[in-house]
Scaffold this motif. Structure first.
Motif, short mmCIF file in Angstrom:
data_model
loop_
_atom_site.label_atom_id
_atom_site.label_comp_id
_atom_site.label_asym_id
_atom_site.label_seq_id
_atom_site.Cartn_x
_atom_site.Cartn_y
_atom_site.Cartn_z
N HIS A 19 18.88 52.51 2.84
CA HIS A 19 20.13 51.97 2.31
C HIS A 19 21.37 52.71 2.81
O HIS A 19 22.44 52.60 2.23
CB HIS A 19 20.09 52.01 0.78
CG HIS A 19 19.00 51.17 0.20
ND1 HIS A 19 19.05 49.79 0.17
CD2 HIS A 19 17.81 51.50 -0.34
CE1 HIS A 19 17.94 49.33 -0.38
NE2 HIS A 19 17.17 50.35 -0.69
N TRP A 20 21.23 53.47 3.89
CA TRP A 20 22.31 54.33 4.36
C TRP A 20 23.61 53.57 4.62
O TRP A 20 24.69 53.99 4.20
CB TRP A 20 21.89 55.09 5.61
CG TRP A 20 22.91 56.09 6.03
CD1 TRP A 20 23.67 56.07 7.15
CD2 TRP A 20 23.30 57.26 5.29
NE1 TRP A 20 24.50 57.16 7.17
CE2 TRP A 20 24.29 57.91 6.03
CE3 TRP A 20 22.90 57.81 4.08
CZ2 TRP A 20 24.91 59.07 5.61
CZ3 TRP A 20 23.51 58.98 3.66
CH2 TRP A 20 24.50 59.59 4.43
N ASP A 21 23.55 52.42 5.29
CA ASP A 21 24.77 51.65 5.59
C ASP A 21 25.49 51.26 4.30
O ASP A 21 26.70 51.40 4.19
CB ASP A 21 24.45 50.41 6.42
CG ASP A 21 24.03 50.75 7.84
OD1 ASP A 21 24.36 51.87 8.29
OD2 ASP A 21 23.37 49.91 8.47
N GLN A 24 27.26 54.19 2.38
CA GLN A 24 28.50 54.74 2.91
C GLN A 24 29.60 53.70 3.08
O GLN A 24 30.66 54.00 3.63
CB GLN A 24 28.23 55.48 4.22
CG GLN A 24 27.61 54.65 5.30
CD GLN A 24 27.36 55.47 6.55
OE1 GLN A 24 27.88 56.56 6.71
NE2 GLN A 24 26.56 54.93 7.45
N THR A 25 29.39 52.49 2.58
CA THR A 25 30.38 51.43 2.70
C THR A 25 31.74 51.86 2.17
O THR A 25 32.78 51.57 2.77
CB THR A 25 29.91 50.16 1.97
OG1 THR A 25 28.69 49.72 2.55
CG2 THR A 25 30.92 49.05 2.05
N TYR A 28 34.37 53.39 4.53
CA TYR A 28 35.04 52.59 5.54
C TYR A 28 35.97 51.54 4.97
O TYR A 28 36.82 51.02 5.68
CB TYR A 28 33.99 51.91 6.44
CG TYR A 28 33.09 52.90 7.12
CD1 TYR A 28 33.58 53.74 8.12
CD2 TYR A 28 31.78 53.04 6.73
CE1 TYR A 28 32.76 54.68 8.73
CE2 TYR A 28 30.95 53.98 7.33
CZ TYR A 28 31.45 54.78 8.34
OH TYR A 28 30.64 55.72 8.93
#
Length: 114
Positions: A19-21, A24-25, A28
């Motif tokens: 679930h890394w993406d 870190q949403t 961004y």
């Protein structure tokens, strides 16, 4: 250091990796909150009403209850008094409101209660 994938720590690290993406949403996009407590608190009544629909007697009764409960909770979230919203919406439909403009009758298009 090596960690067994089957250990508790290994499972947690695998979850983070998968679930890394998503995790870190918020880095961004400044509109994304670091936690989801606000959203969870908003949708909790909807989820509870949906669970209550399991006791509506039969499948179609449960689906109807779920639809009405979703409309009521969505009206509340949008600052609209649910009874006034449902009354006005049902009266508009009964008076022949055009099907092509039915989206106009959704709770977020109804004037908020004062």
């Amino acid at each position: 250091m090596r960690v067994s994938a089957k250990s508790r720590l290994g499972e947690k690290l695998a979850y983070i990796h998968r679930h890394w993406d998503g995790l870190q949403t918020f880095l961004y996009d400044g509109r994304v909150e670091i936690d989801s407590n606000g959203v969870e608190n908003l949708i909790r009544p909807i989820a509870l009403n949906r669970k209550n629909a399991l006791f509506a007697g039969h499948d179609e009764g449960g689906r109807a209850w779920g639809r009405i409960a979703s409309l009521i909770e969505t009206a509340k979230i949008n600052g609209v008094e649910p009874f006034a919203y449902l009354k006005a919406t049902l009266e508009a439909i009964a008076a022949g409101y055009p099907q092509g403009r039915i989206d106009d009758l959704l709770p977020w298009n109804f004037p908020p209660s004062s």
